[in-house]
Design a protein around this motif. Structure first.
Motif, PDB file in Angstrom:
ATOM      1  N   PHE A 100       3.020  14.371  -3.192  1.00 55.52           N
ATOM      2  CA  PHE A 100       2.414  13.901  -1.951  1.00 55.52           C
ATOM      3  C   PHE A 100       2.303  15.025  -0.930  1.00 55.52           C
ATOM      4  O   PHE A 100       3.258  15.748  -0.673  1.00 55.52           O
ATOM      5  CB  PHE A 100       3.251  12.757  -1.380  1.00 55.52           C
ATOM      6  CG  PHE A 100       2.713  12.199  -0.100  1.00 55.52           C
ATOM      7  CD1 PHE A 100       1.532  11.493  -0.076  1.00 55.52           C
ATOM      8  CD2 PHE A 100       3.398  12.385   1.090  1.00 55.52           C
ATOM      9  CE1 PHE A 100       1.034  10.964   1.104  1.00 55.52           C
ATOM     10  CE2 PHE A 100       2.919  11.859   2.281  1.00 55.52           C
ATOM     11  CZ  PHE A 100       1.737  11.156   2.286  1.00 55.52           C
ATOM     12  N   ASP A 101       1.124  15.181  -0.349  1.00 53.40           N
ATOM     13  CA  ASP A 101       0.857  16.175   0.694  1.00 53.40           C
ATOM     14  C   ASP A 101       0.476  15.409   1.958  1.00 53.40           C
ATOM     15  O   ASP A 101      -0.614  14.843   2.046  1.00 53.40           O
ATOM     16  CB  ASP A 101      -0.279  17.101   0.253  1.00 53.40           C
ATOM     17  CG  ASP A 101      -0.672  18.111   1.312  1.00 53.40           C
ATOM     18  OD1 ASP A 101      -0.135  18.077   2.439  1.00 53.40           O
ATOM     19  OD2 ASP A 101      -1.536  18.955   1.007  1.00 53.40           O
ATOM     20  N   SER A 102       1.376  15.362   2.927  1.00 51.34           N
ATOM     21  CA  SER A 102       1.170  14.537   4.116  1.00 51.34           C
ATOM     22  C   SER A 102      -0.056  14.958   4.927  1.00 51.34           C
ATOM     23  O   SER A 102      -0.757  14.107   5.466  1.00 51.34           O
ATOM     24  CB  SER A 102       2.416  14.527   4.996  1.00 51.34           C
ATOM     25  OG  SER A 102       2.735  15.835   5.415  1.00 51.34           O
ATOM     26  N   ILE A 148       1.712  10.481  -5.368  1.00 48.20           N
ATOM     27  CA  ILE A 148       0.608   9.527  -5.380  1.00 48.20           C
ATOM     28  C   ILE A 148      -0.090   9.611  -6.727  1.00 48.20           C
ATOM     29  O   ILE A 148      -0.152  10.674  -7.339  1.00 48.20           O
ATOM     30  CB  ILE A 148      -0.403   9.759  -4.234  1.00 48.20           C
ATOM     31  CG1 ILE A 148      -1.013  11.155  -4.306  1.00 48.20           C
ATOM     32  CG2 ILE A 148       0.244   9.499  -2.890  1.00 48.20           C
ATOM     33  CD1 ILE A 148      -2.190  11.356  -3.372  1.00 48.20           C
ATOM     34  N   GLY A 149      -0.594   8.492  -7.164  1.00 44.14           N
ATOM     35  CA  GLY A 149      -1.359   8.423  -8.399  1.00 44.14           C
ATOM     36  C   GLY A 149      -2.835   8.312  -8.081  1.00 44.14           C
ATOM     37  O   GLY A 149      -3.246   7.439  -7.319  1.00 44.14           O
ATOM     38  N   MET A 165      -4.641   5.435  -5.792  1.00 41.99           N
ATOM     39  CA  MET A 165      -5.199   6.114  -4.633  1.00 41.99           C
ATOM     40  C   MET A 165      -6.528   6.799  -4.949  1.00 41.99           C
ATOM     41  O   MET A 165      -7.047   7.549  -4.140  1.00 41.99           O
ATOM     42  CB  MET A 165      -4.191   7.134  -4.102  1.00 41.99           C
ATOM     43  CG  MET A 165      -2.895   6.503  -3.608  1.00 41.99           C
ATOM     44  SD  MET A 165      -3.152   5.327  -2.282  1.00 41.99           S
ATOM     45  CE  MET A 165      -3.728   6.412  -1.005  1.00 41.99           C
ATOM     46  N   ASP A 166      -7.077   6.520  -6.139  1.00 37.09           N
ATOM     47  CA  ASP A 166      -8.343   7.131  -6.538  1.00 37.09           C
ATOM     48  C   ASP A 166      -9.535   6.255  -6.187  1.00 37.09           C
ATOM     49  O   ASP A 166     -10.666   6.682  -6.291  1.00 37.09           O
ATOM     50  CB  ASP A 166      -8.345   7.431  -8.033  1.00 37.09           C
ATOM     51  CG  ASP A 166      -8.035   6.198  -8.872  1.00 37.09           C
ATOM     52  OD1 ASP A 166      -7.287   5.321  -8.391  1.00 37.09           O
ATOM     53  OD2 ASP A 166      -8.520   6.120 -10.012  1.00 37.09           O
ATOM     54  N   GLY A 167      -9.305   5.050  -5.747  1.00 39.41           N
ATOM     55  CA  GLY A 167     -10.395   4.138  -5.427  1.00 39.41           C
ATOM     56  C   GLY A 167     -10.581   3.995  -3.934  1.00 39.41           C
ATOM     57  O   GLY A 167     -10.488   4.946  -3.177  1.00 39.41           O
ATOM     58  N   GLY A 186      12.544   7.200  -2.378  1.00 41.55           N
ATOM     59  CA  GLY A 186      11.139   7.537  -2.272  1.00 41.55           C
ATOM     60  C   GLY A 186      10.218   6.521  -2.902  1.00 41.55           C
ATOM     61  O   GLY A 186      10.650   5.579  -3.561  1.00 41.55           O
ATOM     62  N   ILE A 187       8.933   6.754  -2.680  1.00 46.91           N
ATOM     63  CA  ILE A 187       7.867   5.874  -3.148  1.00 46.91           C
ATOM     64  C   ILE A 187       6.892   6.672  -3.992  1.00 46.91           C
ATOM     65  O   ILE A 187       6.588   7.826  -3.681  1.00 46.91           O
ATOM     66  CB  ILE A 187       7.090   5.283  -1.956  1.00 46.91           C
ATOM     67  CG1 ILE A 187       8.004   4.426  -1.094  1.00 46.91           C
ATOM     68  CG2 ILE A 187       5.872   4.492  -2.415  1.00 46.91           C
ATOM     69  CD1 ILE A 187       7.376   4.050   0.227  1.00 46.91           C
TER      70      ILE A 187
END
Length: 115
Positions: free
Chosen positions: A84-86, A72-73, A49-51, A43-44
């Motif tokens: 993570f929610d796709s 995700i951060g 991901m806030d910007g 996984g990743i």
């Protein structure tokens, strides 16, 4: 490392995750590919991901390498690491907004006067 874990903790569940910066684009793909050659990635974790990063590279990595995004951060604190929610990701990626005003696209006041 895997041999040691297998020997010492044979029943342990483990994940091999790579942390990728969501703002690096195609560099993230190369990092995942290179790392995946020496480790069995499961996984990743996609950060920043806030910007302004949309994280579209996550779709490409999943498609080309078959490695799913797990977390995700969205900030700098541990509480900002989210599962993570796709569905939410796809909506944000394409900037989907639900219309709550009840109007259909193209509706105007002038169209009512044409009856």
């Amino acid at each position: 490392m895997n041999r040691i874990i297998d020997r010492e903790f044979p029943q342990a569940h483990r994940e091999n995750l790579i942390v990728l910066d969501g703002t690096t684009g195609q560099n993230a793909m190369m990092q995942a590919k290179e790392f995946g050659e020496v480790a069995d990635l499961t996984g990743i974790i996609l950060t920043k991901m806030d910007g302004t990063a949309k994280g579209g590279i996550a779709v490409a990595i999943q498609s080309e390498l078959g490695i799913p995004v797990k977390y995700i951060g969205v900030g700098e604190k541990i509480e900002d690491l989210q599962k993570f929610d796709s569905d939410s990701f796809v909506d944000a990626l394409f900037d989907v907004r639900l219309e709550d005003d009840g109007e259909e696209p193209g509706d105007t006041e002038d169209s009512e006067d044409q009856d």
